[in-house]
Structure formats: structure tokens, C-alpha cells
Design an enzyme around this catalytic site. Structure first.
Site, PDB file in Angstrom:
ATOM      1  CB  SER A 156      -0.948  -0.035   1.209  1.00 53.80           C
ATOM      2  OG  SER A 156      -1.866   1.017   1.162  1.00 53.80           O
ATOM      3  CG  ASP A 221      -7.677  -2.698  -2.584  1.00 55.12           C
ATOM      4  OD1 ASP A 221      -8.291  -1.900  -1.849  1.00 55.12           O
ATOM      5  OD2 ASP A 221      -6.450  -2.888  -2.503  1.00 55.12           O
ATOM      6  CG  HIS A 250      -6.141  -1.886   0.949  1.00 54.41           C
ATOM      7  ND1 HIS A 250      -5.451  -1.602  -0.211  1.00 54.41           N
ATOM      8  CD2 HIS A 250      -5.494  -1.194   1.931  1.00 54.41           C
ATOM      9  CE1 HIS A 250      -4.452  -0.779   0.042  1.00 54.41           C
ATOM     10  NE2 HIS A 250      -4.458  -0.511   1.345  1.00 54.41           N
TER      11      HIS A 250
END
Length: 379
Positions: A156, A221, A250
């Protein structure tokens, strides 16, 4: 204005756990230990008698002290430098680190960004860059890890510092991008251009990475759209087979069996990638770059190195003189100009009319060109 917007974006981009899930203590002998400060963790971290874990306090060039965990595996051939996601710290990731260390058979270095966990300072884009640079320097000096033995892992937001460092290290073994972002602003809205106040411009840095890149992303996601991972994979110079986890979100990709299976496959191939193979790939990439400016099949040496902006009289031509074999921009010696059908003599280089030829008696060039060689058929 751009700086103010960047600072505002940083406030919305970073969410360190509050309070931190762990605390650090210094013993009398100077060794740093860590204990959990949250009852929600599955077990205390780490065990006091665990000799495979080093807890480090690393100074950065921006004056912060960041906490890092180094987990060693006696059978490891490679080291994984893990940059975690947004709303997490090392206390929450310790169990995952142990699992990756054992199953991937690697040494693992994880760290908390400035302002995360027990690390000092404030979280910001520039601080994360200095954080990962300091951790990499520690791996080099304290543990003797070279670029060729290192794999960078960015999850991320961690894809930002990961690609920042990867773009500077030309001999990395590999890069893993887990739920990565194209840029900070592109997470919030769909923009086609990169603005000056955008943060983590991964869309520009991925093109500078010169090692295999594995992209892992969940198709469902709802925080960072799957298109981010797909875009980074398409722009990578050496993309590895991606892993698109169907139904993955996610923060739950580690729960899918394909995650660990595909990651193990990648690590195994990176282990078998010897220096000889890496050098061969580098040579191949250099040859491809040289072929883009030169033609090896053309009988005239160096013809394609000379790019003349001459217009070709043929309507089917794109406008530049090109080599008849490779169709690359060429010099005037081997360019595609109208020729006599019988004797194949080239035309006049000035007016592009067919030359005088004793065999076919084709007309000479026009009066605007006074090239006697053309008119006498001596080209």
C-alpha cells in the site's frame, strides 16, 4: 501553494495506530527489547530469549530515530526489506514477519516510519524516503547485505518508499508491490496527469526499476482500486507474472493460499537467478536499447546512427528516409529513394528524379538540380 497542499495531503495519507501496539526498553547492556502494549495481540513480541530477532534503533538523515526488526533465518539466501501499509505498526506485523521468514526462507527487515510505533518524528513522504534509506544503509553496514541479495517489499503506502529506493539501486534482486498505488492523488480521484503537489509518484518511478517486479493486488480492493496494480505491472520494465486475487480486499490478501504460494515461487526463482543470468539480461536490455538507434541487419555500417530529417518523395513513406531492410531512419547511402526499374540506379539526391541511364534511357533530372553526376548516369 504546492508545499501547503502536500502537507495537507500528508495529514490525510498517514494513520499511525494510536496508541502504538508495542513499547521498547533499553537494558543495562545497551540491547533494545520490545514488549507488546496491546492485549489484542495474539502473543507478546518478541520472546526475550529469541536470538533470531534483533530490535534496532536507526538514525535517519532527517534527525529521527526509527525502530526496526531484523529476523534472521539460518537457511536464507536473500533478505526481504518490508515497508508496511498505512494503519499498522511493527507490533501488529510481527506474526506475519515470522510466517514470511519461515515459509519464504529469507531474512526479513521490517521498520516503522517516522511517527509510527515507537519511532520518533512526524509521518511524511520525505521522512519515509529517509527512513528506508537509513534501513538499507544499516543492512549494508551491519549485516553485509548487498543489492544482489535484497528484495524490496512494499504494501500500500509502503510502495512509495519501496519504489523510491528501487529506482536508485540498479542491481536489486527483485521488488514486490502489494496493493500498491500509482500515486497518492490517484487514490482519491481519477487524474491523467501528475500534479506537482501529488505524493508518492510511483507512476513515474516504476519505469526506473531495473529488476523483476511482482505485483499482488485484490480484485475487490475498495481502498486502492485494482487498476493501480495493473497499471504498475504494465509499466514495469521487467514485469513478473502478477497475482490478481479474486475477491481479495486491501488488508486481507495474506489470508488467501495463493498469496503465499505465488510469493514462494517468486522468491525461489529469484534465488536461482545467478549473477551470470542477471548480467545476461542486462546485456540483452542494453542491446535492445542500442537497436532502437542502430540497425544491425543493414549492409551499410552506421547507417541508422545518422538520422537525417530528409523528406521522402514517396507518398507511402512516413516522411523520413528509411532503410529498406529495417525501416529505421537511415543515411543517404541506403535510404529508400525511387530507382530505375531496369538498372536499379538511385535517383538524384537533390530532386529525387530517376538518373540518366545508358540502359533504359530514363530522363535526367529537372533544371532546378544541376547534379552532373545524376544527369550523366554516374551516381
Amino acid at each position: 501553494m504546492g508545499c501547503m497542499v502536500s502537507q495537507l495531503a500528508a495529514k490525510f495519507a498517514f494513520f499511525p495506530p494510536s496508541p502504538p501496539t508495542y513499547q521498547i526498553n533499553k537494558r543495562d547492556d545497551g540491547k533494545v527489547t520490545v514488549v507488546s502494549s496491546s492485549s489484542s495481540l495474539s502473543r507478546p513480541i518478541p520472546l526475550t530469549d529469541d536470538n533470531s530477532l534483533d530490535v534496532l534503533l536507526i538514525d535517519t538523515k532527517r534527525g529521527n530515530k526509527i525502530v526496526a526488526f531484523y529476523l534472521r533465518n539460518p537457511y536464507a539466501r536473500l533478505t526481504l526489506l518490508y515497508s508496511h501499509g498505512n494503519a499498522a505498526d511493527l507490533g501488529q506485523l510481527y506474526d506475519l514477519f515470522v510466517q514470511l521468514k519461515v515459509n519464504l526462507r529469507v531474512n526479513l527487515m521490517g521498520y516503522d516510519y517516522s511517527g509510527y510505533g515507537a519511532s520518533t518524528g512526524e509521518p511524511s513522504e520525505s521522512n519515509t524516503y529517509s527512513d528506508i534509506e537509513a534501513v538499507y544503509e544499516c543492512l549494508e553496514t551491519e549485516y553485509g547485505v548487498s543489492q544482489e541479495e535484497l528484495i524490496l517489499y512494499g504494501q500500500s503506502v509502503g510502495s512509495g518508499p519501496t519504489l523510491h529506493l528501487a529506482a536508485k539501486l540498479p542491481r536489486l534482486r527483485g521488488v514486490v508491490l502489494h496493493s500498491a498505488i500509482l500515486s497518492g492523488l490517484r487514490v482519491l480521484c481519477h487524474v491523467r496527469c501528475t500534479l506537482c503537489f501529488d505524493i508518492y509518484k510511483n507512476i513515474n518511478k516504476i519505469k526506473k526499476v531495473k529488476c523483476p517486479v511482482l505485483v499482488i493486488h485484490g480484485t475487490e480492493d475498495d481502498v486502492v482500486n485494482w487498476l493501480h496494480g495493473n497499471g504498475l505491472w504494465k509499466m514495469a520494465k521487467e514485469p513478473y507474472e502478477p497475482l490478481w486475487i479474486k475477491g481479495g480486499g486491501h488488508c486481507n490478501l495474506e489470508l488467501y493460499p495463493d498469496y503465499l504460494r505465488h510469493l514462494c515461487k517468486f522468491i525461489h526463482e529469484m534465488e536461482n537467478m545467478t549473477t551470470e543470468i542477471r548480467l545476461k539480461k542486462i546485456r540483452q536490455s542494453l542491446n535492445l536499447q542500442s537497436r532502437s538507434t542502430a540497425c544491425t541487419s543493414c549492409p551499410v555500417k552506421r547507417c541508422c546512427n545518422i538520422k537525417l530529417r530528409l523528406k521522402c518523395p514517396r507518398l507511402s513513406c512516413s516522411g523520413l528516409l528509411k532503410c529498406p531492410k529495417c525501416w529505421r531512419p537511415s543515411c543517404i547511402r541506403c535510404c529508400w529513394l525511387p530507382k530505375c526499374r531496369l538498372c536499379s540506379r538511385p535517383s538524384c539526391l537533390k530532386c529525387s528524379r530517376p538518373s540518366c541511364c545508358p540502359k533504359c534511357s530514363r530522363p535526367s533530372c529537372s533544371m532546378k538540380c544541376f547534379c552532373w553526376q545524376c544527369c550523366m548516369g554516374k551516381q
